[in-house]
Every structure is written in C-alpha cells, then in structure tokens.
Design an enzyme around this catalytic site. Structure first.
Site, PDB file in Angstrom:
ATOM      1  N   CYS A   1       0.838  -1.197   0.000  1.00 16.98           N
ATOM      2  CA  CYS A   1       0.000   0.000   0.000  1.00 16.98           C
ATOM      3  C   CYS A   1       0.875   1.250   0.000  1.00 16.98           C
ATOM      4  O   CYS A   1       0.682   2.161   0.795  1.00 16.98           O
ATOM      5  CB  CYS A   1      -0.943  -0.025   1.195  1.00 16.98           C
ATOM      6  SG  CYS A   1      -2.338   1.084   1.018  1.00 16.98           S
TER       7      CYS A   1
ATOM      8  N   THR B   1       2.814   4.158  -2.770  1.00 18.12           N
ATOM      9  CA  THR B   1       2.267   5.220  -3.604  1.00 18.12           C
ATOM     10  C   THR B   1       1.194   4.704  -4.558  1.00 18.12           C
ATOM     11  O   THR B   1       0.058   5.195  -4.563  1.00 18.12           O
ATOM     12  CB  THR B   1       3.399   5.876  -4.426  1.00 18.12           C
ATOM     13  OG1 THR B   1       4.421   6.288  -3.511  1.00 18.12           O
ATOM     14  CG2 THR B   1       2.901   7.081  -5.187  1.00 18.12           C
TER      15      THR B   1
ATOM     16  N   VAL C   1       4.480  -0.652 -18.112  1.00 22.86           N
ATOM     17  CA  VAL C   1       5.128   0.194 -19.126  1.00 22.86           C
ATOM     18  C   VAL C   1       4.275   1.433 -19.373  1.00 22.86           C
ATOM     19  O   VAL C   1       3.076   1.326 -19.644  1.00 22.86           O
ATOM     20  CB  VAL C   1       5.297  -0.551 -20.470  1.00 22.86           C
ATOM     21  CG1 VAL C   1       6.120   0.292 -21.438  1.00 22.86           C
ATOM     22  CG2 VAL C   1       5.920  -1.911 -20.283  1.00 22.86           C
TER      23      VAL C   1
ATOM     24  N   LYS D   1      11.337  -2.055 -19.725  1.00 17.62           N
ATOM     25  CA  LYS D   1      10.094  -1.727 -20.404  1.00 17.62           C
ATOM     26  C   LYS D   1      10.135  -2.110 -21.881  1.00 17.62           C
ATOM     27  O   LYS D   1       9.165  -2.643 -22.414  1.00 17.62           O
ATOM     28  CB  LYS D   1       9.802  -0.234 -20.238  1.00 17.62           C
ATOM     29  CG  LYS D   1       9.428   0.128 -18.794  1.00 17.62           C
ATOM     30  CD  LYS D   1       9.423   1.626 -18.589  1.00 17.62           C
ATOM     31  CE  LYS D   1       8.991   2.002 -17.171  1.00 17.62           C
ATOM     32  NZ  LYS D   1       9.250   3.428 -16.882  1.00 17.62           N
TER      33      LYS D   1
END
Lengths: 430, 430
Positions: B9, B11, B130, B203
């Site tokens: 929990c 950001t 991504v 990514k």
C-alpha cells in the site's frame, strides 16, 4: 477457420483483402485460427478479380452472404446510411458478427445497431470509424475504463488538417489549399463533409458516446467548418502565439455533455499544434490518467484496414471462446446535452474598424457592458480609413459574446466583424 | 462483487484504493459489478489507516489473502523480484487472477508467470508496467494485432527525460540536472536504474515481447545510460538540428529481433522531440497502420493506478463471463536476438583533435579505410592546441565503427574521443 462476408470492395475493402493475405501468418498465430474472405458483395467484378480472387467469391445479392451459415463475420465497407444500415441489421439478426468503418451510420443509428447486436448476442465493432488505424475506441472502452473522462479533444479530419497546414505554412487562401488537396486526392470532388466539419462531428459524436457512457449523436454536435478562415487570421493568430486547427471537442461538465467542432486557435507549444498534414491526434483527459494522446494516420487504405482486421481478430477470439456479444452498448446513462450558447470559451475577434481616436474605447465599452473581459488587443493601424482590430477575450459565455457582437455590428465605427475564432487548449499541462 | 487482495500500500497501492473509491460509480456501471478491496498486505498499518480503511482490511501474512476464497483478484504492488514473484505464483496457483505494475519482474520472469496463469486458467495483466497510465500493451495486443510490427521506439523513462529536458533547455551539466530531479522527487536517491537505462530496458523488453510475439528479456537488451552526456554534445547536436533523448528501441529485422536503450539524437521536427519533462511517448510502426504514437504521463500515483484498475476491470468482465485466462502468453515464436555489433546506425562522434592542417584528412582516412561514410563534419577551431571535431556518419555497422574508433584512439593527433551518440528517427515520415 472464420469466414468473412465482405460488403463493398472499394479502397478500404481491397485493403482488408490485401492485409488478410499479406499477414495471414501473424493473424493466424495471434487468433489461433485462419481467417478467410468467403464472399464479397460488389457490383464491379473487376475490383474483386484485380485482387487475384476467384470469381466464385463475388456475389451480387446480400442474401448469398446472409444465408451462408459458414459466414460468421460480416464486414460492411459500403459506407453511407442505406443500404448499409439494412444490411447490417439483417446480418446481426442472422446471428452474424459485424465490423464496420461507417461513421455516418454509427453517429446517427448507433443505438439501433448496438441494440440489435446485443439482442442477438453478437459483436458489433467499429474501431475504424474514428481515427483510421489509431487505436481509440478500444483503449477508451478498456484501458482507460477506470477514469471519469473529462474531455476528448482532437484533430480527427485529415483533409482539413492538410488544408490548414498548407494555409499556415504557405500563406495560401482556403480555396487554393483546397484545390491542392483535391489534386493530391486528400479531398473529395465534393469536399462539403470534410470542410464543413460534418465528418469530424460524426467522429466526435462516436467518441463522446463512449467516453461519457451516454448517447451523443451527430445532431447533438455544434459544427462550424473552415471555409471562412483567412490567411490574415492565421497570421494574426501566429503573432499571438497560436496555430489554427479544426478541433473536435467533447466535454462532460457537471454531469452534462457538450460536443462541438470548429476551427480553434491553440498555443504553439500544445502537442496538437505539431500534428500536421493528414495526421490525426486525439487527447483524452481522464481524472486519474491525466492527459493521454493517440496519434497517427487518421485515414487511408491500409491504416483503416488495420483497424478493421483488428476488430475481426477480436471477434475471432470471442468466437473461439463463445463470448461474442459480451461487450455491447456502453451508453448506460442519458446525460443532458449542453447547447453551444451555454459554453464558455476564449474568443479571438477580428474586426475592421474606423481608424480614429476613441474607437477602441467605444468598442471596449461594449465588451465591458456585456461583462466580457478582454485579455489581449492587437491593433493594426494602416493610415487608411479602416484598421484591423483583433481582440482576445478571457473565458466568456458564448451567448454574451453573441449579444455584444450584435451591438458592435450595428455601430458606425465597425465596418465589419471579419471573423470570430475560439481559443482552446490553454489549460493543458502538457 | 469482485474482491481484491492488495499486496503493498505504497504510492501506487494507495492510488488504487483512492481510485476504486472515487470512481466507484463509473467502475460499477462499466463492469456491471462492484469492486472492493478486501485485504491489504502491508507492514505499515498507518498507510492503510490513513486512507480511511478499517483495521480489518490489514493483514500481515500472505496466507490471509491466498486462503480467502472470496478474493478473486490479487494486485501486486510491492515491486522488485522477491517476494513478489513467489506471492504472484502462489496466487495464480490458487486460481486467483493477478494484476501487477512490476516491470522488473515481468522483464525477467514473465515467461514463468504467464505460463502459471495459463495453467490455472486465470488472467495475469500488467498494463501499468510500461508507460504508467498510457494504454500500450492492450492496444498492441488487440487493436494493432493485424500488423506485422516493424519497430517500437519511445521515451519510456520520465526521470531521464526530465533530466535531458533540463540539460537541453538550461544548459545544465548532468549532475546538476540530476540533483534538481532528486529535489523535486522525480529521481530517487539511488538513481542508477533510471540514469543507467535499466528501467527503460525492462520496459522495452516487455513491449518487444508483445510486439514481435517472441520472448525478449532484460538481458537481451543492449543498454547505455545518460551519465556521459555533456552540455557540449547537446549544443553541437542542436547546431546539427537534433535533440537528445534516451530512446528505447526494438526492431524486427528479417525475422530476428533487436532491442536497445541508449541516448540518441533525433531530428528536432520528430514528434518525440516535443516530448518533454516527465512525459513518455511510444511510437509503434506497423506494416499496415504506419506510425502511431501513444503519449502521456509515464509514471505517478494516479496514472499508474488508472492502468492497474483498468486491468482489474478487464478481469471483472472476464469473471462475469467465465473467460479468465483467455488471453495468455503471446510469445508464440522464438526469434533470434541480434547483438548490438550487428546493428547499423548513424553515429555522431565528438573528438578532441590537434588543431593543425592535415588532421581532418588523416581522420577521414581512417573512416574511409573502414568503409565508414561520413555525412557531416563540424569543426570548432579555437586557435588553441586542440579543437573539437564532430563527425556524423551515414548508416554503418556498429562493429566497423568500433574498429575505426580503436584506431583513432591510438593516433597522436587525437587527444580524446569524447562521446559517441547514435542518430535515430530520420526515416520517420511523420
């Protein structure tokens, strides 16, 4: 094997045939099955034969497709309202899934068609109807589903964007730029639908309906075209830091919906200002995601075919899992439409006024008495009898501006109110 | 009602809790059901309580979530490899659907996780891994599925883009720009993963795997960071019409795949050049659709939560139709990875050379003898002993360039080869 019945083998139809052939391998890998064109309804046999297809594929009667139980997907690329509407309804009622690129039809009869799809538990997809091959409808419905969409704003007509780019970069008059666009095949012989903004209005009606989960039809969209724009407006706009674009805008404001298409000045640094020529781009502003933009070729044979075949592949997935008709109409609500008079905008106003002392004060007085606050003044004194006067207002209600313009139009010092153009995109944080 | 077990929990986790609450109405309209957070695995109770949630939601043991048969979706937002990997595998094996934003994990263990999801007929989604809230994975898998994807190229790390924007616009040194980014919270205390390009490499590995239907892992990506860039390179690049960006690039060339992350000069008019600050943008080049671009905030609490909740909603649809696990791993092929030596690029090379006649000829001779063709020369004579010499090559194989640089590095007239930067995006038609 999924069999397709194709209605219409024009530019986009031929593109679909070509794409299914050239990318057969990746399409079958990704869908787990083969996709074949079984029948094509097309009056001109040459269009079908020139693609290397056998004569057996051709048919002249829609019944040959509707009655063929091996055809599970009908792809409508005839365009226009009729007979496209009737053919699609018949196909849906026969339990066939339908893909179309027909924005004219969806923007007016979307509700009827989606309801028929739902009743018959089949898919009815139309990604290609807005933005050519740019993924828009699918991401709006799926990836951005967690957002309360506040605004959809974009350049959704490549023809007018090409014309405006030409006018801006080369200082051409509208008529000259239109002629060039027609010569290059970017504009049709009858350019009305594009230059009057009707095409863009149909597209924003479709996007707004999805974004706000509430039906917005073509008739709900306020429309102004680009035919009245002059190189002088573009020049003055440039001096003020703006670029002109034909924008399609839809907003949800306090639970009500507003949709409009009109030329607009946007700040030069706004990402939409960099969208040139026949490209399209759409900004979506969601309360969680912020501003996201989708950009690409908004028309053309293969980009549009890319979206059509993407929809066909989605149906293939659903067919193989028995889940067609899972995602039907998403207009769950009936939000009120805000009329254009009630919309607040910034306005650029160009007038031809008597070039003598006191004129600006008199004009400013009219704005003041209508509670219209002026942000910028650009006066082009020429030493002649009349001067160009450009005013840019702060955000004001459209109806108040119209009242003021009515008064100004009757003043002897105002020779002409040459043009009124909205200013948009200044709140963007991008 | 679909019940969620949330792991972490922080950001993004708090963002997911907030978004599910604030947009409860649209989420339930669009999914046809309610979505509730049933349990949160989090060491720091304050993080959960400060969101206004009851203490009952908190749990300290993953078993409380795994053994709860009412929880059908596990959202993993712990990050890192372990224990995230084990928790996800356990959840999948318990028949729970999983959503994650964990790029580190997917880029290395994606295959294992997707296989476990497939075996257990559950969904495993990771749109948030991504581009934050920008729809990328979904449109690539669905809307653009008809295309043979040729290239994916973009700016996928906001931290480095912020630093490079600062360096470009204000002439700052890298270290100063990094410090500013850290002060603003855009860069972490240990910025290695961002500035060395590792984050971007993870990514692009994920995007490449989807675009080319073939596994590309973090280890397959060639990586160079931005730490060696100097304001001088940015200045000379500008003179040559370029802007510097940290690009992540993946290409399919003749059935083989190449993936890399490195600083690159791109033409000033290229749409990626206008992507500033913490924004991200990804170009996808498909054989039918041409170039499409996706743009938005690539990180941040609510944009990332938007993608996570979008994935949760997709699972809600699938749960209500009994179709979870329908879209599993799409790496159907095993394409060979092209090593960086074999890649052809245009190169910008900045050298410090003796400022005397004949030097340019000698250096050009070395390029010529390695079959490297030079496109542009920029010589900055200063009247001092040494001068800055900038060469831009045509497209040449990386290995040949390295051989030539080896020879140049040993020449007495070359004091230093200061920097070598690839030039990209010149073939774009946008």
């Amino acid at each position: 094997m999924v069999n397709i019945g194709l209605l219409g083998c024009g530019t986009v139809g031929s593109g679909v045939v070509k794409l299914l052939a050239s990318n057969r391998d990746v399409i079958s890998l990704r869908t787990g099955q083969g996709v074949a064109i079984k029948r094509i309804l097309e009056k001109d046999p040459e269009k079908v034969l020139s693609l290397g297809l056998s004569e057996d594929v051709l048919c002249a009667d829609i019944k040959d497709i509707l009655d063929d139980d091996h055809i599970s997907v009908v792809v409508e690329l005839i365009g226009g309202i009729e007979p496209a509407r009737t053919f699609i309804l018949q196909a849906l009622r026969k339990g066939k899934n339908v893909v179309t690129a027909n924005k004219d039809l969806i923007a007016v009869h979307g509700q009827e068609l989606l309801a028929a799809a739902e009743e018959n538990k089949v898919d009815f997809f139309f990604e290609a109807s807005v933005g050519g091959g740019i993924p828009l409808i699918y991401p709006l419905k799926h990836s951005l589903g967690a957002n309360r969409i506040k605004e959809v704003m974009g350049i959704v007509n490549g023809t007018t964007n090409y014309i405006l780019t030409k006018m801006s970069e080369e200082g051409l008059e509208f008529s000259r730029a239109l002629k060039e666009a027609q010569e290059l095949g970017y504009a049709e012989a009858d350019p009305t639908s594009d230059v009057e903004g009707y095409d863009a209005a149909r597209k924003i009606a479709i996007l707004a309906s999805i974004a706000f989960n509430s039906r917005v039809t073509f008739e709900n969209v306020y429309v102004e075209g680009i035919t009245r724009l002059s190189p002088l407006d573009i020049k003055y706009g440039y001096e003020l830091g703006y670029v002109v674009k034909l924008l399609a805008i839809a907003q949800e404001i306090d639970g009500r919906v507003q949709a409009r298409v009109h030329p607009a000045f946007i700040p030069m640094h706004h990402p939409l200002a960099a969208v040139k020529g026949v490209y399209n781009a759409v900004f979506v502003n969601g309360d969680a995601v912020g501003e996201v933009m989708f950009f690409g070729r908004g028309a053309g044979q293969m980009p549009t075919a890319s979206a059509v075949v993407g929809d066909i592949m989605e149906i293939c997935h659903n067919l193989s899992h028995g889940t067609t008709g899972m995602l039907g109409c998403t207009c769950f609500e009936a939000k009120e439409i805000i009329p254009i008079d009630k919309v607040e905008s910034k306005f650029y106003i160009r007038m031809l006024v008597k070039d003598r002392p006191g004129v600006l004060a008199a004009i400013a007085g009219v704005f003041g008495s209508h509670q219209l606050s002026i942000a910028t003044v650009l006066q082009k004194t020429s030493g002649e009898e009349f001067a160009q006067l450009v005013l840019v207002t702060h955000r004001v209600p459209e109806s108040d501006l119209r009242d003021a313009l009515m008064v100004l139009g009757e003043m002897s010092i105002v020779a002409e109110i040459c043009n009124v153009i909205r200013v948009e995109g200044e709140d963007s944080k991008v």
